[in-house]
Design a protein around this motif. Structure first.
Motif, short mmCIF file in Angstrom:
data_model
loop_
_atom_site.label_atom_id
_atom_site.label_comp_id
_atom_site.label_asym_id
_atom_site.label_seq_id
_atom_site.Cartn_x
_atom_site.Cartn_y
_atom_site.Cartn_z
N ASP A 86 0.62 -1.22 -0.02
CA ASP A 86 -0.10 0.01 -0.22
C ASP A 86 0.79 1.43 -0.02
OD1 ASP A 86 -2.31 -1.34 -0.21
OD2 ASP A 86 -2.65 -1.73 1.88
N ALA A 87 2.13 0.70 0.84
CA ALA A 87 2.82 2.32 0.61
C ALA A 87 3.45 2.75 -0.38
CB ALA A 87 4.50 1.98 2.14
N VAL A 88 3.92 1.91 -1.83
CA VAL A 88 4.61 1.73 -2.35
C VAL A 88 3.42 1.57 -3.50
CG1 VAL A 88 5.84 -0.02 -4.88
CG2 VAL A 88 6.42 -0.24 -1.85
N ALA A 89 2.61 1.38 -4.06
CA ALA A 89 1.75 1.99 -4.82
C ALA A 89 -0.08 1.91 -4.47
CB ALA A 89 1.61 0.38 -6.00
N PRO A 90 0.14 2.86 -3.60
CA PRO A 90 -1.45 2.54 -2.48
C PRO A 90 -2.66 3.11 -4.41
CG PRO A 90 -0.95 4.91 -2.96
CD PRO A 90 0.33 4.05 -3.67
N GLY A 91 -3.42 2.69 -3.78
CA GLY A 91 -5.27 2.21 -5.51
C GLY A 91 -4.55 1.41 -6.84
N THR A 92 -4.93 1.99 -7.10
CA THR A 92 -4.67 0.86 -9.05
C THR A 92 -3.03 1.41 -9.18
OG1 THR A 92 -7.17 0.89 -8.61
CG2 THR A 92 -5.86 -0.22 -11.15
N SER A 93 -2.95 0.63 -10.56
CA SER A 93 -1.72 0.60 -10.86
C SER A 93 -1.75 0.22 -12.69
CB SER A 93 -0.76 -0.29 -10.69
OG SER A 93 -0.15 0.66 -8.90
N LEU A 94 -0.74 1.46 -13.84
CA LEU A 94 -0.79 0.83 -14.82
C LEU A 94 0.98 0.44 -15.44
CD1 LEU A 94 -2.38 2.55 -17.88
CD2 LEU A 94 -0.28 1.56 -17.78
N VAL A 95 0.49 -1.04 -15.22
CA VAL A 95 1.92 -1.59 -15.42
C VAL A 95 2.46 -1.13 -17.03
CG1 VAL A 95 3.94 -2.81 -15.62
CG2 VAL A 95 2.20 -2.79 -13.20
N LEU A 96 3.61 -0.69 -17.40
CA LEU A 96 4.06 -0.11 -19.05
C LEU A 96 5.05 -1.51 -19.24
CD1 LEU A 96 4.41 3.29 -19.50
CD2 LEU A 96 2.80 1.88 -20.91
N ALA A 97 5.41 -2.15 -19.82
CA ALA A 97 5.89 -2.93 -20.37
C ALA A 97 6.54 -2.51 -21.67
CB ALA A 97 5.98 -4.58 -20.06
N PRO A 98 8.30 -1.90 -21.91
CA PRO A 98 8.45 -2.35 -23.34
C PRO A 98 7.68 -4.39 -24.06
CG PRO A 98 10.43 -1.61 -21.95
CD PRO A 98 8.99 -2.42 -20.88
N HIS A 99 8.20 -4.91 -23.89
CA HIS A 99 8.04 -5.99 -24.49
C HIS A 99 7.23 -7.25 -23.84
CE1 HIS A 99 12.24 -3.84 -25.32
NE2 HIS A 99 11.95 -4.54 -26.73
N PRO A 100 6.53 -8.20 -24.80
CA PRO A 100 6.29 -9.05 -23.40
C PRO A 100 7.35 -10.46 -22.98
CG PRO A 100 5.81 -9.52 -25.69
CD PRO A 100 6.86 -8.82 -25.55
N ASP A 101 7.60 -9.76 -21.75
CA ASP A 101 8.66 -10.19 -20.77
C ASP A 101 9.24 -9.58 -19.58
OD1 ASP A 101 10.71 -9.19 -21.29
OD2 ASP A 101 11.16 -11.07 -22.29
N ASP A 102 8.89 -8.45 -20.03
CA ASP A 102 10.08 -7.72 -18.97
C ASP A 102 8.46 -7.12 -18.07
OD1 ASP A 102 11.53 -6.20 -20.82
OD2 ASP A 102 10.50 -5.13 -21.81
N GLU A 103 6.86 -7.37 -17.74
CA GLU A 103 6.44 -7.57 -17.10
C GLU A 103 6.07 -8.24 -15.83
OE1 GLU A 103 5.18 -11.42 -18.98
OE2 GLU A 103 5.56 -9.20 -19.91
N SER A 104 6.69 -9.56 -16.98
CA SER A 104 7.05 -10.64 -15.51
C SER A 104 8.79 -10.89 -14.56
CB SER A 104 7.61 -12.44 -15.91
OG SER A 104 5.58 -12.63 -16.44
N LEU A 105 9.63 -9.24 -15.74
CA LEU A 105 10.91 -10.00 -15.02
C LEU A 105 10.64 -8.65 -14.29
CD1 LEU A 105 13.05 -10.03 -18.29
CD2 LEU A 105 13.18 -11.71 -16.61
N GLY A 106 10.79 -7.33 -14.32
CA GLY A 106 10.36 -6.20 -13.22
C GLY A 106 9.59 -5.67 -12.55
N CYS A 107 8.24 -6.88 -12.43
CA CYS A 107 6.95 -6.27 -11.62
C CYS A 107 6.36 -7.89 -11.79
CB CYS A 107 6.63 -5.25 -13.15
SG CYS A 107 6.95 -3.79 -12.93
N GLY A 108 6.84 -8.66 -12.29
CA GLY A 108 6.34 -10.45 -11.72
C GLY A 108 5.25 -10.00 -10.33
N GLY A 109 6.47 -9.96 -9.18
CA GLY A 109 6.20 -9.95 -7.53
C GLY A 109 4.86 -9.02 -7.90
N PHE A 110 5.52 -7.54 -7.78
CA PHE A 110 4.39 -6.80 -7.98
C PHE A 110 2.24 -6.52 -8.40
CE2 PHE A 110 2.13 -3.01 -9.03
CZ PHE A 110 2.37 -2.13 -8.14
N ILE A 111 2.80 -7.88 -9.48
CA ILE A 111 1.42 -7.58 -10.41
C ILE A 111 0.93 -8.79 -9.18
CG2 ILE A 111 0.75 -9.44 -12.44
CD1 ILE A 111 3.02 -8.03 -13.56
N ALA A 112 1.68 -9.96 -9.16
CA ALA A 112 1.14 -10.92 -8.00
C ALA A 112 0.30 -10.64 -6.85
CB ALA A 112 2.41 -11.86 -8.21
#
Length: 243
Positions: free
Chosen positions: A19-45
């Motif tokens: 909640d401190a890192v990202a209160p509310g709803t987030s939009l994740v911008l990934a340059p390529h398919p796989d960057d979302e998992s590599l850089g933010c997979g834990g965040f997304i889960a």
């Protein structure tokens, strides 16, 4: 500051709650398919577990990873990478309707002109439509042209929408040569504990099979995710840099 000092700085970022890192709803911008998992997979889960599944936007089509393949021409490879991304999102608990594929050409995401402007407008509409107060974008020192372009999109969105909370996540920047100079001495940010989601993140990364040398067999010089990157990505925390 060199990259070794920068990485030490990242490792000393304080841990913060989701909640401190990202209160509310987030939009994740990934340059390529796989960057979302590599850089933010834990965040997304973690976001899914908190009942606030993010919108994940994949900017490029990922079609340039194996230019020497005849069996996997760009259109076929782009479809494969999209399917892998959907599977990876499922493993993170994110439904396919929260994924958006913009389909810009891999390695040719522009930093100015009509394509850039229209992409920014589309992203502004998505932020408004989904009431996103946070934007996660690549770190400006990731050494890839598409990452740099998507970082610039994030900066442009912040300028247009000053109340937007913009956080940067590093991917390829973590693998820069030790002597690389980073002209920032005042880096601040947080670490998000993702230990509970680390196995999900591992599986999501592995779902990007075309990038792990498991599918495209006729391009010996094609891209394969390097082990030194995977080692850095599969830590029990993720790094988010205040922008």
């Amino acid at each position: 500051m060199n990259i070794r000092e920068t990485l030490e700085k990242f490792a000393s970022f304080p841990f913060a709650s989701f909640d401190a890192v990202a209160p509310g709803t987030s939009l994740v911008l990934a340059p390529h398919p796989d960057d979302e998992s590599l850089g933010c997979g834990g965040f997304i889960a973690s976001a899914v577990a908190h009942g606030r599944p993010p919108i994940v936007v994949i900017v490029s089509d990922g079609s340039a990873s194996h230019p020497g393949s005849r069996l996997w021409p760009p259109d076929r490879l782009a479809r494969q990478r999209q399917e892998e991304c959907i599977r990876a999102a499922e493993l993170l608990g994110l439904s396919a309707d929260r994924l958006i594929f913009m389909g810009l050409k891999d390695t040719r995401v522009l930093v100015e002109g009509s394509q850039f402007d229209s992409t920014v407008r589309d992203l502004l509409d998505l932020l408004s439509l989904h009431d996103c107060g946070n934007l996660l974008a690549p770190w400006r020192y990731d050494p890839h042209c598409d990452h740099e372009a998507v970082w610039l999109m994030g900066e442009t969105l912040k300028a247009l929408k000053p109340e937007l909370r913009v956080l940067a996540y590093p991917v390829w920047g973590l693998t820069l040569p030790p002597e690389t100079k980073i002209p920032e001495n005042a880096l601040t940010g947080w670490r998000l504990n993702i230990r509970s989601f680390l196995e999900q993140k591992r599986q999501a990364i592995h779902a990007h099979q075309s990038q792990r040398g498991l599918i495209v067999k006729d391009d010996p010089n094609g891209f394969i995710l390097p082990e030194n990157l995977l080692e850095k990505m599969l830590q029990p925390y993720e790094i988010f840099i205040a922008s």
